[in-house]
Design a protein around this motif. Sequence first.
Motif, PDB file in Angstrom:
ATOM      1  N   ILE A  29     -13.615 -27.471 -91.249  1.00  0.00           N
ATOM      2  CA  ILE A  29     -12.729 -26.670 -91.494  1.00  0.00           C
ATOM      3  C   ILE A  29     -11.409 -27.745 -92.282  1.00  0.00           C
ATOM      4  O   ILE A  29     -11.316 -27.317 -93.371  1.00  0.00           O
ATOM      5  CB  ILE A  29     -11.990 -26.210 -90.586  1.00  0.00           C
ATOM      6  N   PHE A  30     -11.110 -28.296 -91.419  1.00  0.00           N
ATOM      7  CA  PHE A  30     -10.283 -29.598 -92.955  1.00  0.00           C
ATOM      8  C   PHE A  30     -10.968 -30.318 -93.228  1.00  0.00           C
ATOM      9  O   PHE A  30      -9.994 -30.671 -94.417  1.00  0.00           O
ATOM     10  CB  PHE A  30      -9.359 -30.292 -91.173  1.00  0.00           C
ATOM     11  N   SER A  31     -12.206 -30.713 -93.221  1.00  0.00           N
ATOM     12  CA  SER A  31     -12.985 -31.790 -94.151  1.00  0.00           C
ATOM     13  C   SER A  31     -12.541 -31.275 -95.734  1.00  0.00           C
ATOM     14  O   SER A  31     -13.123 -31.923 -96.437  1.00  0.00           O
ATOM     15  CB  SER A  31     -14.449 -31.381 -93.653  1.00  0.00           C
ATOM     16  N   TYR A  32     -12.431 -29.785 -95.805  1.00  0.00           N
ATOM     17  CA  TYR A  32     -12.133 -28.959 -97.041  1.00  0.00           C
ATOM     18  C   TYR A  32     -10.687 -29.093 -97.786  1.00  0.00           C
ATOM     19  O   TYR A  32     -10.338 -28.715 -98.948  1.00  0.00           O
ATOM     20  CB  TYR A  32     -12.778 -27.428 -97.052  1.00  0.00           C
ATOM     21  N   GLY A  33      -9.671 -29.582 -96.837  1.00  0.00           N
ATOM     22  CA  GLY A  33      -8.605 -30.139 -97.545  1.00  0.00           C
ATOM     23  C   GLY A  33      -7.463 -28.805 -98.029  1.00  0.00           C
ATOM     24  O   GLY A  33      -6.440 -28.793 -98.787  1.00  0.00           O
ATOM     25  N   PHE A  34      -8.267 -27.590 -97.544  1.00  0.00           N
ATOM     26  CA  PHE A  34      -7.244 -26.204 -97.852  1.00  0.00           C
ATOM     27  C   PHE A  34      -6.519 -26.515 -96.988  1.00  0.00           C
ATOM     28  O   PHE A  34      -5.589 -25.700 -97.394  1.00  0.00           O
ATOM     29  CB  PHE A  34      -8.435 -25.138 -97.519  1.00  0.00           C
ATOM     30  N   PHE A  35      -5.811 -26.734 -95.390  1.00  0.00           N
ATOM     31  CA  PHE A  35      -4.944 -26.308 -94.623  1.00  0.00           C
ATOM     32  C   PHE A  35      -4.671 -28.053 -94.228  1.00  0.00           C
ATOM     33  O   PHE A  35      -5.837 -28.686 -94.130  1.00  0.00           O
ATOM     34  CB  PHE A  35      -5.421 -25.412 -93.539  1.00  0.00           C
TER      35      PHE A  35
END
Length: 280
Positions: A29-35
């Motif tokens: 999830i973190f790898s997308y950089g959204f949050f």
Amino acid sequence: MVLRVLLAALFVVSSIAKLLAIDDFELYIFSYGFFSLNFCYLVARGCIAVELLLGVFIALGWWRRWVNLLTFAVLVLFSLFLCYAALIGRTDSCRCMGRLADLDPAQSLLKNAVLLVLVLLYARFGGRERAPRHRMLRIVVTVLLVLCVTVGVFAVSVPDNWMFGPEESRYNRALLEESIAPDGVLAADSLGHGTHLVSFVTPGCPYCKMSRQKITTIAQRHHLDTTRIHYYEPDDLGDTLFLRITLGQRPFIVLLDEGQPAVTYHYRNINEKQIAYALR
């Protein structure tokens, strides 16, 4: 009956598999950089709790209409996200089945398509709703189930930022400072000037690999100067010196300010805001 049991089992197994591999799911999830990193801890556990609750309520046969609608909406939402992942060229596992199966976005979309068909079949041929006759009793039990499952997920896997704060790691500070001095083995990287993030890692160490992923995403999210982010393995310093500096800890991560260790981290307490502020 068969459809209900099959759907419930799939959702429960998938949620438990993700919970057992929570580090992988958080990082995905973190790898997308959204949050932010801290918010990703909550998003990961929230997704698991929702999926587990859907499995529980499908198994119970309660609130069938609303559960079917929510299940359909969740699958559509995840499928849209997977379409986005495929469009931007991601081919890594989405961790939707934890470590039970490595499914890339295309394979996960196919899985979701099958689940959507099963949900539609269950909605059409799943039989009558099974629930207590007293509506108030059903509402009370439903609220308790939601609370118990959600609290249970967070209790089984407490977010890292709730458990680990700033702490001084055990390491040989004098030897580290000696190594980055002008005549030290790391002098070529000019670690004595400015602010640098230095990670001591070893090949084959899963937490070292995940620490790299965290730091890489932090650098990308905040557009940091990657020339000030360094990784050292035993071969770079020699096994003896590496172990003498780190005292066997891996990964050992230190934020240097003008050659002086300012903050140390391990995998669990990496602080995104602190690193981003220091390396801007």
